[in-house]
Design a protein around this motif. Structure first.
Motif, PDB file in Angstrom:
ATOM      1  N   VAL A   1     -17.028  23.168  30.675  1.00  0.00           N
ATOM      2  CA  VAL A   1     -16.178  21.995  30.485  1.00  0.00           C
ATOM      3  C   VAL A   1     -16.997  20.719  30.277  1.00  0.00           C
ATOM      4  CG1 VAL A   1     -14.484  20.492  31.601  1.00  0.00           C
ATOM      5  CG2 VAL A   1     -14.191  22.985  31.634  1.00  0.00           C
ATOM      6  N   PRO A   2     -17.974  20.386  31.115  1.00  0.00           N
ATOM      7  CA  PRO A   2     -18.759  19.165  30.858  1.00  0.00           C
ATOM      8  C   PRO A   2     -19.495  19.203  29.518  1.00  0.00           C
ATOM      9  CG  PRO A   2     -19.119  19.980  33.076  1.00  0.00           C
ATOM     10  CD  PRO A   2     -18.389  21.056  32.343  1.00  0.00           C
TER      11      PRO A   2
ATOM     12  N   THR B   1     -17.126  18.245  26.661  1.00  0.00           N
ATOM     13  CA  THR B   1     -16.788  16.821  26.603  1.00  0.00           C
ATOM     14  C   THR B   1     -17.947  15.966  26.098  1.00  0.00           C
ATOM     15  OG1 THR B   1     -17.427  16.572  28.922  1.00  0.00           O
ATOM     16  CG2 THR B   1     -15.115  17.067  28.462  1.00  0.00           C
ATOM     17  N   THR B   2     -19.179  16.449  26.170  1.00  0.00           N
ATOM     18  CA  THR B   2     -20.348  15.656  25.734  1.00  0.00           C
ATOM     19  C   THR B   2     -21.031  16.234  24.506  1.00  0.00           C
ATOM     20  OG1 THR B   2     -21.800  16.892  27.232  1.00  0.00           O
ATOM     21  CG2 THR B   2     -20.752  14.888  28.097  1.00  0.00           C
TER      22      THR B   2
END
Length: 371
Positions: free
Chosen positions: A31-32, A35-36
């Motif tokens: 997930v992180p 997002t990046t």
């Protein structure tokens, strides 16, 4: 949170989700990264991000796909269909050009051309990329007709006359593929040369420096009709005028050689005059203007290759050649001669250069020969 299924999910949907339960830890770790990822995407993610932004149409023409994802691709998309969009599209290639719309009265009124302030460094694949990006950037109704730099000869419009649809109603340029954009580029090389005694003697145009008694007259080499200088002119000025007037009556060729010393070809000079310096003349060289003059004391000689004369080879030297003898069967009016088309000739004013010859570029050589 252990389930992403909605409250109304049936037993089969919940069973399918439960089968993925061992992978929840892996998914949460991603997930992180998701997002990046757009901040510094890996190469494997580029095709998916470009698809997401709708920039796939540019991928055949932009070599570095990261340039599409740094914000410039989105800005290009918002300006697509305008001349500013063309400017931003060409910036992906490091190219600057001005869009010039066709006159509205022409049949192909919706065409445009690009004017380059600097000669593009190569032909294909660069020109294919320029053409592709420009066609995508122009308004939907517009066509890319032509690209020009320095050499730009427009059509002689003969509408509503007997010259309508004649060969004069064309413009300069060459297409690299059938039905493609015309490219009309030019490049100028200026050379100033002082004729040496060895060169002048070899080509048959040499008069020794005059002494107090004047210059010796050689009627066979310098006929009386060339004595157009004032009688009050100094012997040194008379000498220079006679030697300059020797060139116009003879065919002179520009010879190009490659790095190995092999002859690439010969181009017949299109201008050869005795000239004098004037304020606003027919020819310019080194920031000075020159015009033909009967008593000119300098020789101006110019040659220009045609589109497609030579391609894919670098010229390392250029020289002028006098007394050229053509091989049997070669028409005397042929402008571009291959190495085997010439059997004899005397070169002079040879100068080292470094010019990558290209199909789309007409090379213009300007010589100013002093005595």
């Amino acid at each position: 949170m252990t389930s992403l299924a909605p409250n109304n999910a049936n037993i089969y949907e919940r069973a399918n989700e439960a089968a993925l339960a061992p992978r929840w830890d892996t998914l949460w770790q991603a997930v992180p990264y998701v997002t990046t990822m757009k901040d510094n995407p890996p190469p494997a993610a580029l095709p998916f991000l470009i698809y997401e932004f709708g920039l796939g149409m540019l991928t055949p023409y932009v070599p570095n796909l990261y340039e599409l994802l740094d914000g410039r691709g989105i800005r290009w998309m918002r300006l697509r269909g305008t001349y500013e969009g063309v400017e931003r599209g060409l910036a992906f290639l490091g190219i600057t050009a001005t869009v010039e719309a066709q006159w509205h009265g022409r049949a192909w009124w919706n065409s445009s051309q690009l004017r380059f302030p600097v000669l593009p460094p190569s032909d294909n694949p660069l020109l294919e990329r320029i053409e592709g990006i420009t066609r995508l950037s122009l308004p939907m109704r517009s066509d890319l007709r032509r690209g020009v730099h320095q050499y730009d000869v427009g059509p002689l419009i003969g509408n509503v006359s007997q010259l309508n649809e004649s060969l004069l109603d064309r413009e300069s340029g060459i297409a690299l593929k059938p039905g493609g954009t015309l490219w009309s580029f030019g490049r100028t090389t200026e050379i100033e040369h002082t004729l040496t005694e060895a060169e002048g003697t070899a080509i048959g145009n040499w008069i020794d420096e005059p002494e107090d008694g004047g210059i010796p007259w050689i009627a066979m080499t310098y006929p009386w009709v060339t004595a157009t200088f004032p009688w009050s002119a100094s012997p040194a000025a008379q000498r220079r005028a006679l030697m300059a007037a020797w060139f116009p009556a003879r065919p002179i060729y520009a010879r190009l050689k490659d790095a190995a010393g092999g002859v690439i070809g010969y181009r017949r000079c299109r201008a050869c005059h005795a000239v004098s310096q004037v304020v606003s003349g027919r020819y310019t060289l080194a920031g000075q203007s020159w015009s033909p003059a009967s008593a000119g004391q300098v020789a101006y000689i110019e040659a220009m290759t045609d589109f497609g004369d030579a391609d894919g080879v670098t010229a390392r030297s250029v020289a002028l050649v006098a007394g050229v003898t053509l091989a049997a069967g070669v028409p005397p009016g042929r402008l571009w001669l291959k190495p085997n088309d010439v059997t004899a000739g005397t070169p002079f004013a040879e100068t080292p250069i470094s010019l990558p010859l290209r199909k789309t570029v007409r090379e213009r050589f300007k010589f100013l020969v002093r005595f």
